[in-house]
Design an enzyme around this catalytic site. Structure first.
Site, mmCIF file in Angstrom:
data_model
loop_
_atom_site.group_PDB
_atom_site.id
_atom_site.type_symbol
_atom_site.label_atom_id
_atom_site.label_comp_id
_atom_site.label_asym_id
_atom_site.label_seq_id
_atom_site.Cartn_x
_atom_site.Cartn_y
_atom_site.Cartn_z
ATOM 1 N N HIS A 1 -14.739 4.599 -4.899
ATOM 2 C CA HIS A 1 -15.242 5.761 -5.620
ATOM 3 C C HIS A 1 -16.422 5.268 -6.473
ATOM 4 C CE1 HIS A 1 -10.908 6.622 -5.104
ATOM 5 N NE2 HIS A 1 -11.257 7.898 -5.047
ATOM 6 N N ASP B 1 -15.439 3.671 -9.638
ATOM 7 C CA ASP B 1 -14.724 2.390 -9.518
ATOM 8 C C ASP B 1 -15.668 1.228 -9.773
ATOM 9 O OD1 ASP B 1 -12.489 3.780 -8.607
ATOM 10 O OD2 ASP B 1 -12.974 3.446 -6.500
ATOM 11 N N GLU C 1 -10.147 14.766 3.045
ATOM 12 C CA GLU C 1 -8.824 14.146 2.982
ATOM 13 C C GLU C 1 -7.787 15.134 2.454
ATOM 14 O OE1 GLU C 1 -6.572 10.480 0.660
ATOM 15 O OE2 GLU C 1 -8.680 10.282 1.224
ATOM 16 N N GLU D 1 -3.839 10.589 5.323
ATOM 17 C CA GLU D 1 -3.070 9.570 4.605
ATOM 18 C C GLU D 1 -1.574 9.786 4.793
ATOM 19 O OE1 GLU D 1 -1.965 8.582 0.018
ATOM 20 O OE2 GLU D 1 -4.108 8.597 0.499
ATOM 21 N N HIS E 1 0.282 11.297 1.652
ATOM 22 C CA HIS E 1 -0.016 12.720 1.502
ATOM 23 C C HIS E 1 0.740 13.545 2.545
ATOM 24 C CE1 HIS E 1 -4.114 11.738 -0.598
ATOM 25 N NE2 HIS E 1 -3.056 11.308 -1.268
ATOM 26 N N ASP F 1 -6.007 6.668 5.822
ATOM 27 C CA ASP F 1 -5.625 5.906 4.639
ATOM 28 C C ASP F 1 -4.259 5.319 4.940
ATOM 29 O OD1 ASP F 1 -7.898 6.259 3.220
ATOM 30 O OD2 ASP F 1 -6.985 7.323 1.544
ATOM 31 N N ASP G 1 3.143 10.303 -5.307
ATOM 32 C CA ASP G 1 2.257 9.480 -4.480
ATOM 33 C C ASP G 1 2.430 8.001 -4.833
ATOM 34 O OD1 ASP G 1 0.359 9.106 -2.574
ATOM 35 O OD2 ASP G 1 -1.257 10.130 -3.618
ATOM 36 N N ASP H 1 1.913 5.317 -2.838
ATOM 37 C CA ASP H 1 0.843 4.477 -2.275
ATOM 38 C C ASP H 1 1.293 3.035 -2.038
ATOM 39 O OD1 ASP H 1 -1.037 6.464 -2.095
ATOM 40 O OD2 ASP H 1 -2.045 5.976 -3.971
ATOM 41 N N ASP I 1 -5.334 2.288 1.222
ATOM 42 C CA ASP I 1 -5.210 3.011 -0.042
ATOM 43 C C ASP I 1 -3.798 2.778 -0.550
ATOM 44 O OD1 ASP I 1 -5.373 4.667 -2.180
ATOM 45 O OD2 ASP I 1 -5.579 6.529 -1.057
#
Length: 437
Positions: free
Chosen positions: A102, A105, A233, A269, A272, A297, A308, A310, A340
């Site tokens: 991003h 980031d 996404e 993802e 998700h 992802d 989430d 991850d 991710d």
């Protein structure tokens, strides 16, 4: 400042399944050819900048615990420079061919967007210098339109037109730097593009504005000559109660409804998918059969938790399902498999970054080999073909060809006897998959 942030970690090599070296691949052999391509080219693995360089290990119930040498640097721009160095060390030692980020980031915000853009340009120039001596490339870039308080009501779907304008300006710059760094894709993730209650929401205006925003972005990509793939996404909820990009089916309907489906594909993802009540395989297949699969992802959600998480993918069964779909899609380039994924909070030491990625890369490599054997064997495909064979001739063929109507189907059915069905043999099908695993 150290020459290396990870002096105890060597370059990770393939040593095979008998190795007990925690810093070696057991199944991921990047140059091994499977189904006509190397493992490296099949998976196109990518490092997620945010989890590995920004993440502190904090959660809603506790402060950050991650030990990361660069996080102790107080000057924001100096820390940003150090993070770039650390990222390229991780990429080099893991042999990861891609990275994703991003905009916020990689560089801190300033007091104005102009100052923020200058910070971004400084770090992008540094990244470009590192890329001159590295094989790693940018898989995709995106804009962070969800952390800053200005996005409290969303970005493209905000009730405040000033926020819409700011988000557009931010995405414009993020697309430019993605193009400048040779990014293969650009991702749109609506972190707060949704609502918490309909009682204070003009849903039609928000959906229309989101479509306007994506249309403007697509037009600008063409204007600057960005030839990469634009990706949306899906995510169903969190932080909003309902997000407009709920799942693959919802995004497909949205893009088609606003006539944007020829400009975008989907970045899907696993976590998700779980939050939406689907499997990763379901979401990938729905995108695949609609020719909208763009990128993945690659992470893992916890089926016992409703948020989430991850996680790094370590479930072989899920990896087989993923690679089974990817192989049938003919690959995911110019997309890839972006990790991710963040380490569990208790895995806080710097070297855990490598152990986590090794585990996930090995899992997908093994999944690729198994999925390839399944497709070569063809048992499942033959069973499915036989199961739907009634559509190959007779009334079934007329239905598929479009020649049938309710009238002809009634005439076909009126005087016929009982209908016979065949077993779906779910348990046997799943046992076949287990045999390959």
């Amino acid at each position: 400042m150290p020459n290396e942030f990870f002096p105890n970690v060597p370059k990770i090599e393939y040593e095979g399944p008998q190795s007990d070296n925690p810093y070696a691949f057991k199944f991921y052999d990047p140059d091994k050819v499977v189904a006509g391509k190397t493992m490296r080219d099949h998976m196109r693995f990518s490092l997620a900048y945010w989890h590995n360089l920004i993440g502190t290990g904090a959660d809603p119930f506790g402060v950050g615990v991650n030990i990361r040498p660069w996080l102790s640097i107080s000057d924001p721009m100096e820390q940003a420079r150090a993070r770039v160095r650390a990222m390229f060390e991780i990429l080099e030692k893991l042999g990861l061919p891609y990275y994703c980020f991003h905009d916020r980031d990689i560089a801190p915000e300033g007091s104005t967007l102009r100052e923020t853009n200058r910070n971004l340009d400084t770090i992008v120039n540094l990244m470009r210098e590192y890329m001159r001596s590295s094989d790693a490339r940018l898989l995709w870039g995106t804009a962070c339109l969800f952390i800053h308080p200005r996005f409290v009501h969303g970005a493209a779907t905000s009730c405040n037109a000033d926020v819409f304008a700011y988000a557009a300006a931010q995405v414009k710059k993020a697309m430019e730097v993605t193009h400048e760094l040779g990014g293969s894709n650009y991702v749109f993730w609506g972190g707060r593009e949704g609502y918490d209650t309909l009682w204070n929401t003009d849903m039609k205006l928000e959906l229309d504005n989101m479509a306007r925003f994506l249309g403007m972005a697509s037009d600008y990509a063409a204007e600057i000559g960005f030839s990469g793939q634009l990706l949306v996404e899906p995510k169903p909820k969190e932080p909003t109660t309902h997000q407009y990009d709920y799942d693959v089916g919802n995004v497909l309907a949205f893009l088609r409804g606003y006539k944007l489906d020829d400009r975008f594909r989907l970045n899907v993802e696993q976590n998700h998918a779980v939050l939406a009540g689907h499997t990763f395989q379901h979401e990938i297949r729905l995108a695949r059969i609609n020719n909208m699969l763009g990128s993945l992802d690659a992470n893992q959600g916890d089926y016992l938790l409703g948020w989430d998480t991850d996680q790094m993918t370590t479930s072989l069964y899920e990896a087989v399902m993923v690679m089974y779909e990817v192989l049938q899609a003919g690959g995911i380039a110019p997309g890839g498999m972006n990790f991710d994924a963040k380490l569990r909070r208790a895995s806080f030491e710097p070297d855990d970054i490598f152990r986590g990625h090794i585990a996930a890369m090995d899992t997908y490599a093994r999944g690729l080999e198994i999925a390839d054997r399944m497709l070569q064997d063809g048992t499942l495909e033959r069973f499915i073909e036989e199961r739907y064979s009634s559509y190959n001739d007779g009334i079934g063929k007329e239905i598929v060809s479009g020649k049938a109507s309710f009238v002809t189907l009634e005439q076909f059915t009126l005087d016929r006897g009982p209908i016979e069905n065949s077993s779906g043999r779910r348990e046997w099908v799943e046992s076949v998959i287990n045999q390959f695993i």
